[in-house]
Design a protein around this motif. Structure first.
Motif, PDB file in Angstrom:
ATOM      1  N   MET A 170     -66.144   2.099 -99.595  1.00  0.00           N
ATOM      2  CA  MET A 170     -67.257   3.040 -99.638  1.00  0.00           C
ATOM      3  C   MET A 170     -68.127   2.929 -98.389  1.00  0.00           C
ATOM      4  SD  MET A 170     -66.981   4.996-102.185  1.00  0.00           S
ATOM      5  CE  MET A 170     -68.589   5.758-102.001  1.00  0.00           C
ATOM      6  N   THR A 171     -68.245   1.716 -97.853  1.00  0.00           N
ATOM      7  CA  THR A 171     -69.012   1.536 -96.616  1.00  0.00           C
ATOM      8  C   THR A 171     -68.392   2.322 -95.473  1.00  0.00           C
ATOM      9  OG1 THR A 171     -69.734  -0.681 -97.283  1.00  0.00           O
ATOM     10  CG2 THR A 171     -69.857  -0.149 -94.933  1.00  0.00           C
ATOM     11  N   VAL A 172     -67.069   2.216 -95.356  1.00  0.00           N
ATOM     12  CA  VAL A 172     -66.350   2.967 -94.311  1.00  0.00           C
ATOM     13  C   VAL A 172     -66.544   4.467 -94.510  1.00  0.00           C
ATOM     14  CG1 VAL A 172     -64.077   3.539 -93.377  1.00  0.00           C
ATOM     15  CG2 VAL A 172     -64.644   1.154 -93.920  1.00  0.00           C
ATOM     16  N   ILE A 173     -66.399   4.921 -95.752  1.00  0.00           N
ATOM     17  CA  ILE A 173     -66.505   6.360 -96.035  1.00  0.00           C
ATOM     18  C   ILE A 173     -67.914   6.872 -95.746  1.00  0.00           C
ATOM     19  CG2 ILE A 173     -66.430   8.089 -97.884  1.00  0.00           C
ATOM     20  CD1 ILE A 173     -64.188   6.334 -99.159  1.00  0.00           C
ATOM     21  N   ILE A 174     -68.932   6.137 -96.188  1.00  0.00           N
ATOM     22  CA  ILE A 174     -70.320   6.575 -95.994  1.00  0.00           C
ATOM     23  C   ILE A 174     -70.697   6.588 -94.507  1.00  0.00           C
ATOM     24  CG2 ILE A 174     -72.740   5.939 -96.390  1.00  0.00           C
ATOM     25  CD1 ILE A 174     -71.796   4.906 -99.172  1.00  0.00           C
ATOM     26  N   LEU A 175     -70.285   5.556 -93.765  1.00  0.00           N
ATOM     27  CA  LEU A 175     -70.605   5.503 -92.337  1.00  0.00           C
ATOM     28  C   LEU A 175     -69.846   6.546 -91.525  1.00  0.00           C
ATOM     29  CD1 LEU A 175     -70.822   1.634 -91.736  1.00  0.00           C
ATOM     30  CD2 LEU A 175     -72.703   3.288 -91.915  1.00  0.00           C
TER      31      LEU A 175
ATOM     32  N   ILE B 144     -69.175   9.654 -92.957  1.00  0.00           N
ATOM     33  CA  ILE B 144     -69.254  10.775 -93.899  1.00  0.00           C
ATOM     34  C   ILE B 144     -68.979  12.114 -93.220  1.00  0.00           C
ATOM     35  CG2 ILE B 144     -71.728  11.208 -93.612  1.00  0.00           C
ATOM     36  CD1 ILE B 144     -69.717  11.171 -96.933  1.00  0.00           C
ATOM     37  N   ASP B 145     -69.233  12.202 -91.918  1.00  0.00           N
ATOM     38  CA  ASP B 145     -68.961  13.444 -91.200  1.00  0.00           C
ATOM     39  C   ASP B 145     -67.471  13.756 -91.148  1.00  0.00           C
ATOM     40  OD1 ASP B 145     -68.863  11.079 -89.553  1.00  0.00           O
ATOM     41  OD2 ASP B 145     -68.554  12.393 -87.816  1.00  0.00           O
ATOM     42  N   GLN B 146     -66.634  12.719 -91.327  1.00  0.00           N
ATOM     43  CA  GLN B 146     -65.191  12.912 -91.310  1.00  0.00           C
ATOM     44  C   GLN B 146     -64.609  13.118 -92.707  1.00  0.00           C
ATOM     45  OE1 GLN B 146     -63.459  13.545 -88.876  1.00  0.00           O
ATOM     46  NE2 GLN B 146     -63.662  12.181 -87.119  1.00  0.00           N
ATOM     47  N   PHE B 147     -65.447  12.951 -93.735  1.00  0.00           N
ATOM     48  CA  PHE B 147     -64.936  13.040 -95.110  1.00  0.00           C
ATOM     49  C   PHE B 147     -64.338  14.414 -95.430  1.00  0.00           C
ATOM     50  CE2 PHE B 147     -65.485  13.749 -99.699  1.00  0.00           C
ATOM     51  CZ  PHE B 147     -64.731  12.690-100.189  1.00  0.00           C
ATOM     52  N   PRO B 148     -65.016  15.534 -95.091  1.00  0.00           N
ATOM     53  CA  PRO B 148     -64.407  16.843 -95.369  1.00  0.00           C
ATOM     54  C   PRO B 148     -63.060  17.016 -94.673  1.00  0.00           C
ATOM     55  CG  PRO B 148     -66.733  17.095 -94.876  1.00  0.00           C
ATOM     56  CD  PRO B 148     -66.375  15.678 -94.532  1.00  0.00           C
TER      57      PRO B 148
ATOM     58  N   MET C  81     -58.906   4.991-102.432  1.00  0.00           N
ATOM     59  CA  MET C  81     -59.893   4.432-101.506  1.00  0.00           C
ATOM     60  C   MET C  81     -59.211   3.959-100.221  1.00  0.00           C
ATOM     61  SD  MET C  81     -63.089   4.375-102.513  1.00  0.00           S
ATOM     62  CE  MET C  81     -64.074   4.637-103.983  1.00  0.00           C
ATOM     63  N   THR C  82     -58.102   3.231-100.386  1.00  0.00           N
ATOM     64  CA  THR C  82     -57.356   2.760 -99.210  1.00  0.00           C
ATOM     65  C   THR C  82     -56.895   3.934 -98.361  1.00  0.00           C
ATOM     66  OG1 THR C  82     -56.567   0.843-100.467  1.00  0.00           O
ATOM     67  CG2 THR C  82     -55.375   1.383 -98.447  1.00  0.00           C
ATOM     68  N   ALA C  83     -56.373   4.955 -99.024  1.00  0.00           N
ATOM     69  CA  ALA C  83     -55.855   6.120 -98.303  1.00  0.00           C
ATOM     70  C   ALA C  83     -56.960   6.838 -97.530  1.00  0.00           C
ATOM     71  CB  ALA C  83     -55.180   7.078 -99.291  1.00  0.00           C
ATOM     72  N   LEU C  84     -58.148   6.953 -98.123  1.00  0.00           N
ATOM     73  CA  LEU C  84     -59.261   7.606 -97.430  1.00  0.00           C
ATOM     74  C   LEU C  84     -59.693   6.816 -96.200  1.00  0.00           C
ATOM     75  CD1 LEU C  84     -61.450   8.858-100.420  1.00  0.00           C
ATOM     76  CD2 LEU C  84     -60.426  10.283 -98.628  1.00  0.00           C
ATOM     77  N   VAL C  85     -59.735   5.490 -96.331  1.00  0.00           N
ATOM     78  CA  VAL C  85     -60.103   4.650 -95.180  1.00  0.00           C
ATOM     79  C   VAL C  85     -59.115   4.846 -94.032  1.00  0.00           C
ATOM     80  CG1 VAL C  85     -60.276   2.253 -94.367  1.00  0.00           C
ATOM     81  CG2 VAL C  85     -61.343   2.920 -96.531  1.00  0.00           C
ATOM     82  N   ILE C  86     -57.824   4.850 -94.361  1.00  0.00           N
ATOM     83  CA  ILE C  86     -56.782   5.020 -93.336  1.00  0.00           C
ATOM     84  C   ILE C  86     -56.853   6.417 -92.729  1.00  0.00           C
ATOM     85  CG2 ILE C  86     -54.284   5.131 -92.948  1.00  0.00           C
ATOM     86  CD1 ILE C  86     -54.006   2.998 -95.167  1.00  0.00           C
ATOM     87  N   THR C  87     -57.050   7.434 -93.542  1.00  0.00           N
ATOM     88  CA  THR C  87     -57.115   8.815 -93.044  1.00  0.00           C
ATOM     89  C   THR C  87     -58.311   9.000 -92.118  1.00  0.00           C
ATOM     90  OG1 THR C  87     -56.073   9.616 -95.077  1.00  0.00           O
ATOM     91  CG2 THR C  87     -57.212  11.234 -93.724  1.00  0.00           C
ATOM     92  N   ILE C  88     -59.470   8.467 -92.512  1.00  0.00           N
ATOM     93  CA  ILE C  88     -60.663   8.576 -91.669  1.00  0.00           C
ATOM     94  C   ILE C  88     -60.470   7.848 -90.346  1.00  0.00           C
ATOM     95  CG2 ILE C  88     -63.056   7.768 -91.462  1.00  0.00           C
ATOM     96  CD1 ILE C  88     -63.369   8.449 -94.463  1.00  0.00           C
ATOM     97  N   ALA C  89     -59.872   6.656 -90.395  1.00  0.00           N
ATOM     98  CA  ALA C  89     -59.615   5.903 -89.151  1.00  0.00           C
ATOM     99  C   ALA C  89     -58.660   6.672 -88.253  1.00  0.00           C
ATOM    100  CB  ALA C  89     -59.040   4.530 -89.485  1.00  0.00           C
ATOM    101  N   GLY C  90     -57.655   7.299 -88.869  1.00  0.00           N
ATOM    102  CA  GLY C  90     -56.705   8.082 -88.085  1.00  0.00           C
ATOM    103  C   GLY C  90     -57.355   9.278 -87.426  1.00  0.00           C
TER     104      GLY C  90
END
Length: 493
Positions: free
Chosen positions: A263-268, A270-274, A349-358
């Motif tokens: 959640m920390t990765v996703i919140i920080l 957040i502009d990449q979440f959509p 959660m893992t998949a979202l972290v990897i997708t955002i990093a990518g």
């Protein structure tokens, strides 16, 4: 010189073990993981076997994972638990769920998701969620049977799981010989799976993560393994009450830690979440993809979900059968939460972290062309490099919790074959802990292939029984829901 000699000896031992398993059991591994070519990629038949069963049970029982989700939450929260009741069993609904979760929420949620997205792209996440939701019905089926056909020993201890409902349930259906054969087969396979995938693989990968994070020299895996073994033995020697007491504390904390990091990765970011959500949904149906487009995403998502939550494998029914209840369906409903937590929440959660990093580092999916646990670790470290330390703690916690639960699963297969008794149990527990040390001390490939094959061979045996016993579950389900609706099954808070 002595260290070099020891290293050479260890490498020779690794090669000898790999050679033995490859030559002696290679046919077994190839049979279980047989794949057919589909759209330019390979489709593992065993994953299809698990998926079809999950879909059939979902339809047959009327989508219990959706219609009874709130009831399942209320059951695990103890709202239907009589505080003065002395119902048979050893654990509460929450303890049984925590023990089963500790066996499924493991390194697959970290490494396996990384491998799936590296091959199938972000779209694999969507199909992971779909398959995880369907798998909830398989868990409901097998865990209801686990409680219905369990054996309560004079000491009050419980022995349950597929061995017992295959033997006793199929005997009731007029198939006693088939039931006995399948029960013995399952018992042998669960012991092999416990010693390999539920033990050696966990200690091996946890040691590797520790070495990588802290840049430690090789050759001291036995120290880590011995530390793990002492802790695991101290827990499992006390039986299911001790195991449940540890897992009910360990599982929430490891989930809080990992989900908190995610959640920390996703919140920080957040502009990449959509954009990440768009990549997941677009990739799930796109004709273009990392490997095989739509089919590549579907197959990778299917493999990761079925291999992660073990729905249909039958292992979790062993833990869930220990619950304190007179109503088998109550634990069936509680158990359907397991794939939801394991796959829909933690794997996503893992998949979202990897997708955002990518999306941040590009090109997707692999920063630096990584895969598996290395991809997941790099994705977390893309936000904070020091995340490697809490991630290592999470990996160790996941590994230890998996070893504790699978020690119990293997024990129940062992006592089914060789009988109940403290001496018989002690022999198994010492053997299990010995393999914890072995797993952390060596690197191996074929051993893991074999143990994984044993675990998924369990699903072949188990699901045959589930198909034959599904009418029994449906009758129990109908009777239980009638009690709930009439108020005969009382709510206490």
């Amino acid at each position: 010189m002595a260290l070099a000699s020891g290293s050479a000896t260890a490498q020779s031992l690794d090669k000898a073990i790999d050679s033995f398993f490859s030559s002696a059991f290679g046919w077994f591994v190839n049979l279980i993981f047989y794949s057919v070519p589909v759209g330019g990629t390979s489709f593992p038949v065993i994953a299809g076997w698990l998926l079809v069963a999950a879909l059939i049970f979902t339809l047959y029982f009327g989508f219990p994972q959706f219609t009874r989700f709130k009831l399942a939450i209320d059951l695990v929260r103890g709202r239907y638990t009589d505080p003065h009741s002395r119902e048979p069993g050893e654990t509460s609904h929450f303890q049984a769920l925590a023990t089963a979760l500790s066996g499924t929420v493991g390194l697959g949620n970290i490494a396996g998701v990384g491998a799936a997205l590296a091959i199938g792209g972000p779209g694999a996440t969507f199909w992971m969620i779909v398959v995880g939701l369907l798998g909830m019905a398989s868990k409901f089926t097998e865990c209801t049977l686990g409680v219905k056909y369990r054996t309560i020993l004079p000491s009050g201890a419980v022995s349950g799981g597929p061995m017992y409902y295959l033997r006793d349930g199929l005997a009731e259906r007029g198939l006693p010989n088939l039931g006995k054969v399948l029960a013995v087969m399952f018992s042998v396979l669960v012991i092999l799976g416990a010693l390999g995938g539920g033990n050696m693989f966990q200690s091996n990968q946890a040691n590797a993560m520790i070495v990588q994070t802290f840049n430690l020299p090789g050759g001291y895996g036995w120290v880590v393994g011995l530390t793990f073994a002492v802790f695991v033995f101290a827990v499992i020697i006390g039986g299911m009450p001790s195991i449940a007491s540890v897992t009910e504390k360990l599982v929430p904390w490891m989930a809080y830690l990992y989900i908190g990091m995610s959640m920390t990765v996703i919140i920080l970011n957040i502009d990449q979440f959509p954009a990440a959500m768009s990549a997941i949904f677009h990739g799930a149906f796109s004709a273009e993809g990392v490997a095989g487009g739509f089919l590549g995403a579907l197959i990778q998502g299917l493999k990761r979900a079925t291999f992660s939550n073990e729905a249909g494998v039958g292992s979790a029914a062993i833990a869930h059968s220990t619950v304190k209840t007179k109503e088998p369906v109550t634990e069936g409903l509680v158990s359907l939460l397991e794939p939801f937590i394991d796959t829909v929440i933690i794997c996503t959660m893992t998949a979202l972290v990897i997708t955002i990093a990518g999306l941040n580092t590009g090109p997707f999916p692999t920063p630096g062309g990584l895969s598996g646990v290395n991809l997941t670790a790099a994705s977390f470290q893309a936000t904070f490099d020091w995340f490697r330390y809490p991630l290592t703690i999470a990996v160790v916690m996941f590994a230890v919790s998996t070893m504790i639960s699978w020690a119990y699963y293997g024990l129940k297969g062992w006592t089914y074959l060789f009988g109940e008794g403290k001496t018989i149990e002690l022999v198994y527990k010492l053997m299990f802990c010995f393999f914890v040390v072995v797993g952390a001390s060596i690197s191996f490939g074929a051993v893991i292939d074999f143990s994984d094959a044993a675990i998924f061979a369990m699903s072949i045996v188990n699901i045959i029984g589930l198909y034959l016993l599904a009418p029994v579950v449906k009758l129990e389900y109908q009777k239980f829901m009638a009690k709930v609706q009439s108020g005969a099954f009382k709510r206490y808070r």
